[in-house]
Design a protein around this motif. Structure first.
Motif, PDB file in Angstrom:
ATOM      1  N   LYS A  31       5.600 -35.821 -11.477  1.00  0.00           N
ATOM      2  CA  LYS A  31       6.222 -37.140 -11.548  1.00  0.00           C
ATOM      3  C   LYS A  31       6.422 -37.704 -10.149  1.00  0.00           C
ATOM      4  N   ARG A  68       7.985 -41.321 -13.116  1.00  0.00           N
ATOM      5  CA  ARG A  68       6.797 -41.587 -13.922  1.00  0.00           C
ATOM      6  C   ARG A  68       5.753 -40.498 -13.700  1.00  0.00           C
ATOM      7  N   THR A  69       5.043 -40.147 -14.743  1.00  0.00           N
ATOM      8  CA  THR A  69       4.037 -39.086 -14.662  1.00  0.00           C
ATOM      9  C   THR A  69       2.795 -39.585 -13.940  1.00  0.00           C
ATOM     10  N   ASN A 100       2.893 -47.944 -19.109  1.00  0.00           N
ATOM     11  CA  ASN A 100       3.537 -48.633 -17.990  1.00  0.00           C
ATOM     12  C   ASN A 100       4.945 -48.122 -17.740  1.00  0.00           C
ATOM     13  N   GLU A 101       5.618 -47.754 -18.807  1.00  0.00           N
ATOM     14  CA  GLU A 101       6.996 -47.286 -18.690  1.00  0.00           C
ATOM     15  C   GLU A 101       7.069 -45.854 -18.193  1.00  0.00           C
ATOM     16  N   LYS A 102       6.147 -44.995 -18.657  1.00  0.00           N
ATOM     17  CA  LYS A 102       6.276 -43.562 -18.415  1.00  0.00           C
ATOM     18  C   LYS A 102       5.307 -43.005 -17.380  1.00  0.00           C
ATOM     19  N   CYS A 103       4.242 -43.741 -17.035  1.00  0.00           N
ATOM     20  CA  CYS A 103       3.167 -43.160 -16.225  1.00  0.00           C
ATOM     21  C   CYS A 103       2.776 -44.090 -15.083  1.00  0.00           C
ATOM     22  N   THR A 104       2.013 -43.548 -14.155  1.00  0.00           N
ATOM     23  CA  THR A 104       1.457 -44.346 -13.070  1.00  0.00           C
ATOM     24  C   THR A 104       0.058 -43.836 -12.761  1.00  0.00           C
TER      25      THR A 104
END
Length: 560
Positions: A170, A175-176, A233-237
């Motif tokens: 993260k 964000r993952t 978009n909320e949890k990852c990049t």
């Protein structure tokens, strides 16, 4: 028990070899053992590892010899031919990249001995701080007992978890980082964390890595449902790097300066885009700084800050292609930027696999080259686990000179290095086929140090012992360097001499040297940190007359 095992140890004769096995999961990660109790510590370590009796007996042999001692030429890895396979694999894999036991330190006039410099590098790598004791570190396959400690009569410290090896890492916003995972791990992630079908991972993979996509935002992924894009978009990049600056040289070479933004221990790494008539080569970095302290290299002045994670290596390629492929496509990638790639071998192997994956970037294995200063066990492992090409930075024709120019030679000398190369080249077995037949040697030409005709004669003997190609490189100066490049006439004399005996010898032209982006010029001292450059080693007496005295780099100067 220890006495009995010690007696048995004296009766066992071990076969020493530079080989390393692929069975890396047998021995858990066990931390550090004080060298003051090497025998007892080794036995305790083996006992805690659950190794069979014979493996425990011989574990003491894994500790390296004292540098400069009578047995300092001992090969770096250990293999007992009469053990069972798991024990042999475990012991063989317990090899250090950077493990030296201490001779006395020398702080006179701000100069470190090579021994001390590599000890300091070991402490940087494995995180030992605040103690004056010397430690030997044990090589570290990952496993369920990663934080196991040896309990007994010796003091121990658990080796810290290398966060760069954790898939699904993260960033600082929680964000993952999707590029920290391979495709199989990404499939598990989308199924368990996002609650969607596994085929979505293959869609993500193609959007991130296919040359006609190279997406930098989830909104570009038009064949993925809006709800899933919102969750991503909320949890990852996607990207782990930020482009800080791009420096342009007059010959078309470009240096991309990437800011490491995903982790607290940030910094700036450099990557070089090198166009020629028929291709574009991208030179990528594998570490923030470098631990090996090669005397002619600017990056060594930084010391080692940390390894780059998989996504930070791969993103150098992805972002550079995103920026410049419309102008001219990147066709070759070389791991010759900041850092020693094989010191970060786990992440480098994973990054190379990503570059070669035909479902994504799909680079040819013949066009990806990893360079090393000579970490022998890792060379063997790389040749057996990767199809990419190997280059070895040689830079000297004898141990005496190489011990000074490249202190890692005191750990893995030229006999051990060439023994491993003769064993692995031509490459064969699982990775055979249309792959590298000759090892690539790189040789930086230093006036009065390694460019004499006597050096050329010794090089000829070395080159005849292994299938190889030699690349002569003009030294590129940087602030504070004591060296000067060999003259064009002398470089040509050496080339012609070797070529006259049938050796394959080429010359590498310097690119972008006026903007500090050529070989050996990457890296800068951070002015705000007030960092002091890594001290250089004391110049041997035989070379002092030929090296002009120059003022050392000041603490607030920068290499740029």
């Amino acid at each position: 028990m220890s006495a009995r095992l010690g007696a048995r140890a004296r009766n066992w004769r071990l076969t020493l070899t530079a080989a390393i096995t692929s069975q890396a999961s047998v021995l858990p990660q066990l931390g550090f053992i004080r060298t003051a109790s090497s025998r007892q510590g080794s036995l305790a370590l083996a006992k805690a590892a659950g190794m069979e009796a014979r493996a425990r007996v011989a574990a003491f042999a894994l500790l390296p010899p004292r540098v400069g001692g009578a047995d300092s030429a001992r090969p770096p890895a250990v293999c007992a031919t009469r053990w069972s396979s798991p024990a042999r694999s475990a012991c063989t894999h317990a090899v250090l990249s950077m493990n030296l036991q201490g001779n006395e330190h020398n702080h006179k006039n701000g100069v470190f001995t090579a021994d001390e410099e590599l000890q300091a590098a070991t402490k940087v790598q494995f995180g030992t701080t605040g103690e004056s004791h010397e430690y030997s570190s044990v090589a570290l396959p990952t496993g369920s007992d990663r934080n196991a400690q040896v309990k007994g009569s010796v003091a121990t410290r658990p080796a810290p978890l290398d966060k760069s090896l954790v898939p699904g890492r993260k960033d600082m916003q929680g964000r993952t980082l999707l590029k920290s995972m391979n495709l199989a791990q990404l499939e598990d992630f989308v199924e368990t964390e996002l609650g969607t079908k596994r085929f979505r991972a293959r869609q993500l993979w193609q959007w991130m890595y296919k040359e006609d996509k190279l997406a930098k935002s989830f909104d570009e992924m038009t064949d993925i449902a809006v709800e899933l894009r919102s969750a991503l978009n909320e949890k990852c990049t996607i990207d782990s790097l930020f482009v800080d600056d791009v420096v342009y040289a007059s010959d078309g070479t470009r240096k991309i300066m990437y800011r490491l933004t995903s982790q607290p221990d940030s910094g700036t790494i450099e990557c070089v885009w090198i166009p020629t008539d028929d291709r574009v080569t991208l030179c990528v970095s594998s570490q923030l700084g470098c631990a090996l302290n090669c005397q002619f290299c600017a990056t060594a002045l930084l010391g080692l800050k940390r390894h780059l994670a998989v996504e930070e290596i791969v993103d150098q390629v992805v972002i550079a292609k995103r920026m410049f492929d419309a102008e001219k496509r990147v066709s070759n990638v070389v791991f010759m930027g900041m850092g020693e790639p094989l010191h970060n071998i786990n992440n480098v192997l994973a990054a190379v696999n990503c570059l070669l994956d035909n479902r994504g970037l799909n680079l040819s294995h013949n066009k990806v080259t990893v360079s090393t200063s000579g970490l022998v066990p890792e060379i063997v492992r790389f040749c057996r686990e990767s199809k990419a090409c190997l280059a070895v930075s040689l830079n000297a024709s004898c141990d005496e000179t190489r011990n000074w120019l490249m202190p890692i030679n005191r750990k893995y000398n030229m006999d051990a290095l060439f023994s491993a190369l003769r064993q692995e080249f031509p490459r064969r077995g699982e990775n055979s086929g249309r792959v590298q037949r000759r090892v690539f040697f790189e040789y930086v030409m230093l006036r009065g140090v390694n460019d004499s005709m006597e050096d050329a004669q010794r090089l000829l003997k070395l080159m005849r012992s292994v299938p190889c190609k030699l690349n002569l490189i003009r030294f590129n100066s940087h602030p504070g360097s004591l060296f000067e490049s060999s003259s064009e006439q002398q470089i040509e004399r050496v080339r012609a001499f070797l070529a006259g005996y049938g050796m394959v010898v080429t010359r590498r032209e310097s690119r972008g040297d006026e903007k500090m982006m050529a070989c050996g010029q990457l890296g800068k001292i951070d002015e705000q940190s007030q960092q002091r450059p890594t001290p250089r080693l004391k110049v041997p007496a035989k070379f002092q007359p030929v090296l002009s005295a120059k003022k050392p780099i000041k603490a607030d100067s920068q290499i740029y």
